[in-house]
Design an enzyme around this catalytic site. Structure first.
Site, PDB file in Angstrom:
ATOM      1  N   ASN A  61       0.792  -1.232   0.000  1.00 41.96           N
ATOM      2  CA  ASN A  61       0.000   0.000   0.000  1.00 41.96           C
ATOM      3  C   ASN A  61       0.827   1.286   0.000  1.00 41.96           C
ATOM      4  O   ASN A  61       0.335   2.327  -0.437  1.00 41.96           O
ATOM      5  CB  ASN A  61      -1.034  -0.015   1.138  1.00 41.96           C
ATOM      6  CG  ASN A  61      -0.397  -0.062   2.502  1.00 41.96           C
ATOM      7  OD1 ASN A  61       0.748  -0.494   2.642  1.00 41.96           O
ATOM      8  ND2 ASN A  61      -1.110   0.367   3.505  1.00 41.96           N
ATOM      9  N   GLU A 119       4.779  -4.162  12.114  1.00 39.34           N
ATOM     10  CA  GLU A 119       3.828  -3.054  11.904  1.00 39.34           C
ATOM     11  C   GLU A 119       2.610  -3.665  11.229  1.00 39.34           C
ATOM     12  O   GLU A 119       2.651  -3.964  10.031  1.00 39.34           O
ATOM     13  CB  GLU A 119       4.454  -1.979  11.012  1.00 39.34           C
ATOM     14  CG  GLU A 119       5.709  -1.333  11.572  1.00 39.34           C
ATOM     15  CD  GLU A 119       5.419  -0.369  12.714  1.00 39.34           C
ATOM     16  OE1 GLU A 119       4.239  -0.070  12.981  1.00 39.34           O
ATOM     17  OE2 GLU A 119       6.384   0.072  13.347  1.00 39.34           O
ATOM     18  N   CYS A 122      -3.119   1.547   6.884  1.00 41.31           N
ATOM     19  CA  CYS A 122      -3.308   0.849   8.159  1.00 41.31           C
ATOM     20  C   CYS A 122      -3.887   1.745   9.236  1.00 41.31           C
ATOM     21  O   CYS A 122      -4.432   1.245  10.216  1.00 41.31           O
ATOM     22  CB  CYS A 122      -1.985   0.258   8.615  1.00 41.31           C
ATOM     23  SG  CYS A 122      -0.732   1.518   8.653  1.00 41.31           S
TER      24      CYS A 122
HETATM   25  N1  LIG Z   1       1.193  -0.839  10.766  1.00 38.90           N
HETATM   26  C1  LIG Z   1       1.674  -0.421   9.628  1.00 38.90           C
HETATM   27  O1  LIG Z   1       2.583   0.393   9.578  1.00 38.90           O
HETATM   28  C2  LIG Z   1       1.120  -0.944   8.330  1.00 38.90           C
HETATM   29  C3  LIG Z   1       1.429  -0.268   7.155  1.00 38.90           C
HETATM   30  C4  LIG Z   1       0.938  -0.741   5.947  1.00 38.90           C
HETATM   31  C5  LIG Z   1       0.159  -1.877   5.909  1.00 38.90           C
HETATM   32  N2  LIG Z   1      -0.129  -2.507   7.064  1.00 38.90           N
HETATM   33  C6  LIG Z   1      -0.989  -3.689   7.033  1.00 38.90           C
HETATM   34  O2  LIG Z   1      -0.662  -4.505   5.920  1.00 38.90           O
HETATM   35  C7  LIG Z   1      -1.808  -5.195   5.458  1.00 38.90           C
HETATM   36  C8  LIG Z   1      -1.956  -5.029   3.973  1.00 38.90           C
HETATM   37  O3  LIG Z   1      -0.754  -5.214   3.305  1.00 38.90           O
HETATM   38  P1  LIG Z   1      -0.456  -6.545   2.464  1.00 38.90           P
HETATM   39  O4  LIG Z   1      -1.729  -7.042   1.868  1.00 38.90           O
HETATM   40  O5  LIG Z   1       0.693  -6.271   1.564  1.00 38.90           O
HETATM   41  O6  LIG Z   1      -0.046  -7.504   3.642  1.00 38.90           O
HETATM   42  P2  LIG Z   1       0.477  -9.017   3.578  1.00 38.90           P
HETATM   43  O7  LIG Z   1       0.662  -9.472   4.982  1.00 38.90           O
HETATM   44  O8  LIG Z   1      -0.352  -9.847   2.688  1.00 38.90           O
HETATM   45  O9  LIG Z   1       1.888  -8.890   2.857  1.00 38.90           O
HETATM   46  C9  LIG Z   1       2.928  -8.133   3.427  1.00 38.90           C
HETATM   47  C10 LIG Z   1       4.251  -8.734   2.985  1.00 38.90           C
HETATM   48  O10 LIG Z   1       4.391 -10.021   3.567  1.00 38.90           O
HETATM   49  C11 LIG Z   1       4.771 -10.949   2.552  1.00 38.90           C
HETATM   50  N3  LIG Z   1       4.372 -12.309   2.941  1.00 38.90           N
HETATM   51  C12 LIG Z   1       3.233 -12.965   2.615  1.00 38.90           C
HETATM   52  N4  LIG Z   1       3.252 -14.219   3.145  1.00 38.90           N
HETATM   53  C13 LIG Z   1       4.417 -14.325   3.830  1.00 38.90           C
HETATM   54  C14 LIG Z   1       5.018 -15.369   4.591  1.00 38.90           C
HETATM   55  N5  LIG Z   1       4.423 -16.557   4.777  1.00 38.90           N
HETATM   56  N6  LIG Z   1       6.220 -15.133   5.152  1.00 38.90           N
HETATM   57  C15 LIG Z   1       6.829 -13.933   5.013  1.00 38.90           C
HETATM   58  N7  LIG Z   1       6.310 -12.918   4.280  1.00 38.90           N
HETATM   59  C16 LIG Z   1       5.128 -13.108   3.696  1.00 38.90           C
HETATM   60  C17 LIG Z   1       4.098 -10.397   1.319  1.00 38.90           C
HETATM   61  O11 LIG Z   1       4.647 -10.938   0.144  1.00 38.90           O
HETATM   62  C18 LIG Z   1       4.379  -8.911   1.485  1.00 38.90           C
HETATM   63  O12 LIG Z   1       5.692  -8.617   1.088  1.00 38.90           O
HETATM   64  C19 LIG Z   1      -2.967  -4.599   6.234  1.00 38.90           C
HETATM   65  O13 LIG Z   1      -3.311  -5.445   7.282  1.00 38.90           O
HETATM   66  C20 LIG Z   1      -2.392  -3.297   6.769  1.00 38.90           C
HETATM   67  O14 LIG Z   1      -2.996  -2.780   7.916  1.00 38.90           O
HETATM   68  C21 LIG Z   1       0.329  -2.086   8.263  1.00 38.90           C
HETATM   69  O1  LIG Z   2      -0.567   1.899   5.821  1.00 35.74           O
HETATM   70  C1  LIG Z   2       0.015   2.261   6.806  1.00 35.74           C
HETATM   71  C2  LIG Z   2       1.050   3.296   6.726  1.00 35.74           C
HETATM   72  O2  LIG Z   2       1.964   3.123   7.764  1.00 35.74           O
HETATM   73  C3  LIG Z   2       0.449   4.635   6.712  1.00 35.74           C
HETATM   74  S1  LIG Z   2       1.608   5.834   6.472  1.00 35.74           S
HETATM   75  O3  LIG Z   2       2.166   5.764   5.136  1.00 35.74           O
HETATM   76  O4  LIG Z   2       2.703   5.591   7.368  1.00 35.74           O
HETATM   77  O5  LIG Z   2       1.004   7.122   6.713  1.00 35.74           O
END
Ligand SMILES: NC(=O)c1ccc[n+]([C@@H]2O[C@H](COP(=O)([O-])OP(=O)(O)OC[C@H]3O[C@@H](n4cnc5c(N)ncnc54)[C@H](O)[C@@H]3O)[C@@H](O)[C@H]2O)c1
Ligand SMILES: O=C[C@H](O)CS(=O)(=O)O
Length: 476
Positions: A151, A247, A281
């Site tokens: 994202n 995160e 997120c």
């Molecule tokens: N807290 C934060 O800062 C933050 C920021 C952005 C997104 N997010 C969260 O991320 C999620 C959406 O992002 P997404 O769909 O890319 O998440 P995701 O968990 O599907 O993927 C994230 C990463 O993990 C990898 N991955 C997938 N399976 C794995 C495994 N078995 N072992 C190791 N790595 C693996 C993916 O290829 C990708 O690079 C939402 O839940 C969102 O809230 C959190």
């Molecule tokens: O999606 C979650 C991100 O951490 C938001 S931000 O880019 O850091 O603002």
């Protein structure tokens, strides 16, 4: 058509297996990337291990490389913004903001490289240690594995790679499978800035395969992960005694108290609930509104929502682009239908065309509905009535998650009461949950993860505190 190999020990390498990367709005193939085999992943980790074992580059060189990378990124803003918009579906105007934030992240990380230091420890104050002098240093953890989400394919990768390099580590980066092109371009920026071979390696491939190989590799000292709670838990379970920063997700809440500046609260809530099609997120998902202002607030929110332009992310006028996939948009549609069947009222939106989901506002929802209690990660926001501030704080805390929250109020007393009692990593007063400046400490509690990002804080996570004690009387 552009083709990108994996990047191992200073060179781009084709692996023989290719994956298409598509424009998320049109479906057209943008480029192809090489998928890493198990052996490729092991080579990438080995290259990072050897670089880490050679020892960190001098701090001034780490600073210079990161600041040169900052300058190169600044020169390439438009290319990065268009790549992000095409491969992730993020509207171009937001993609440009993401690039300018990544410029900040590189700058802050470079500056941090020059500030890493320990402190004197008054060990001579301990009986029997009179002749000793002690101090701490911060040593790089070694090999950092950075796993990043789709994202914010540039800035959230930069938040891992840049502090890791600033701290003197070597890195293996695995970006999300849907957005590898931005990661390849970021890697090239660092190489063009003079990063020597081995310190940054990049592998592509499905998370379930490449991710698992990375988790099994004992030469990795730390995992820094941003993504879904399910994968975060898996990483924590499989990483054993190694360090992790996680995160994860959130169902972010905002409280709009009766004394709030209503128009501002509604305008900001609409902007932050639907930015990046809600795939943020800290996106606004639950808005708790005091009963006296509920109708007025809802009207303003719906007006601001209906003014948003939905469509092609590469159109500079678009506010809300497609979701990352049609499957994700269909999942959001199901959750909205389920809520409406359970008694929720659709104030606007709720319809879908392929991966485009109309910005949606729901009222009369219950705490047990998925659109409230799970992370919706889609352009869907819920408006929930409350009576007393105690009730609102309890409702906000009734969540598995705890990343950030917001409160709009003119009362310092109410703001501080909420800020103290809400269980999250950050509370934004007179702003929504989704305010973030890149130098802030950023991270969650409960199911939202552990550890903090923001270059200063990430450098702390990515270094070990080591104490050195000098016996000033030698071996006597
Ligand atoms: N807290 C934060 O800062 C933050 C920021 C952005 C997104 N997010 C969260 O991320 C999620 C959406 O992002 P997404 O769909 O890319 O998440 P995701 O968990 O599907 O993927 C994230 C990463 O993990 C990898 N991955 C997938 N399976 C794995 C495994 N078995 N072992 C190791 N790595 C693996 C993916 O290829 C990708 O690079 C939402 O839940 C969102 O809230 C959190
Ligand atoms: O999606 C979650 C991100 O951490 C938001 S931000 O880019 O850091 O603002």
């Amino acid at each position: 058509m552009d083709r990108y190999g994996i990047f191992v020990d200073g060179s781009w390498q084709e692996t023989g297996e290719w994956e298409d990367v598509r424009n998320k709005f049109t479906g057209e193939v943008l480029a192809r990337v090489s998928v890493a085999s198990r052996e490729d992943v092991a080579r990438a980790v080995r290259a990072a291990r050897l670089a880490a074992d050679r020892g960190p580059l001098p701090a001034y060189q780490r600073y210079e490389i990161l600041l040169r990378a900052r300058d190169l990124l600044t020169e390439r803003v438009e290319d990065f913004a268009r790549t992000i918009a095409a491969e992730s579906g993020k509207p171009l105007k937001e993609a440009r903001v993401e690039v300018s934030r990544a410029v900040q992240t590189l700058t802050l990380s470079g500056e941090e490289a020059k500030r890493i230091h320990g402190e004197g420890v008054p060990v001579e104050a301990a009986p029997g240690a009179e002749n000793r002098l002690a101090f701490t240093i911060r040593a790089p953890v070694g090999v950092v594995c950075a796993i990043s989400p789709f994202n914010f394919p540039l800035n959230l990768a930069a938040h891992k790679i840049a502090p890791a390099l600033a701290a003197g580590n070597a890195v293996v980066h695995k970006p999300a499978g849907t957005t590898p092109l931005t990661a390849a371009k970021l890697c090239q920026v660092l190489v063009d800035a003079g990063l020597p071979p081995g310190y940054l390696n990049l592998v592509f491939g499905p998370g379930a395969r490449v991710g698992d190989w990375l988790l099994e590799d004992p030469e990795i000292d730390m995992y820094t992960f941003t993504g879904s709670p399910a994968i975060g838990e898996r990483i924590k379970a499989k990483s054993g005694l190694r360090r992790v920063t996680l995160e994860l997700g959130n169902n972010s809440a905002v409280i709009v108290h009766k004394d709030a500046e209503l128009a501002t609260a509604a305008r900001l809530s609409a902007a932050r609930a639907f930015a990046n099609a809600g795939q943020v997120c800290i996106s606004v998902q639950r808005i708790y509104v005091q009963k006296d202002i509920l109708d007025a607030f809802s009207d303003e929110l719906v007006r601001a929502t209906q003014a948003l332009k939905v469509g092609d992310p590469l159109d500079p006028g678009t506010d809300v682009g497609p979701m990352i996939s049609e499957a994700e948009a269909a999942r959001a549609e199901d959750w909205v239908h389920e809520a409406v069947e359970g008694g929720a009222k659709l104030l606007t939106g709720g319809t879908r065309e392929g991966p485009l989901f109309q910005p949606t506002v729901l009222a009369d929802v219950h705490a047990s509905m998925k659109v409230v209690c799970n992370e919706v990660f889609a352009p869907v926001v819920t408006v929930i009535r409350y009576d007393t501030i105690d009730e609102a704080i309890e409702a906000v805390n009734d969540s598995h998650y705890g990343l950030q929250a917001g409160i709009f109020t003119e009362s310092l007393e109410v703001a501080m009461e909420a800020a103290r009692r809400i269980r999250v990593g950050g509370v934004m007063v007179n702003d929504t949950s989704s305010f973030r400046a890149d130098l802030m400490p950023y991270g969650g509690v409960k199911g939202s993860g552990m550890g903090r990002e923001g270059p200063k804080y990430a450098v702390e996570e990515m270094t070990d505190l080591k104490v050195i004690v000098l016996n000033l009387k030698g071996a006597r």
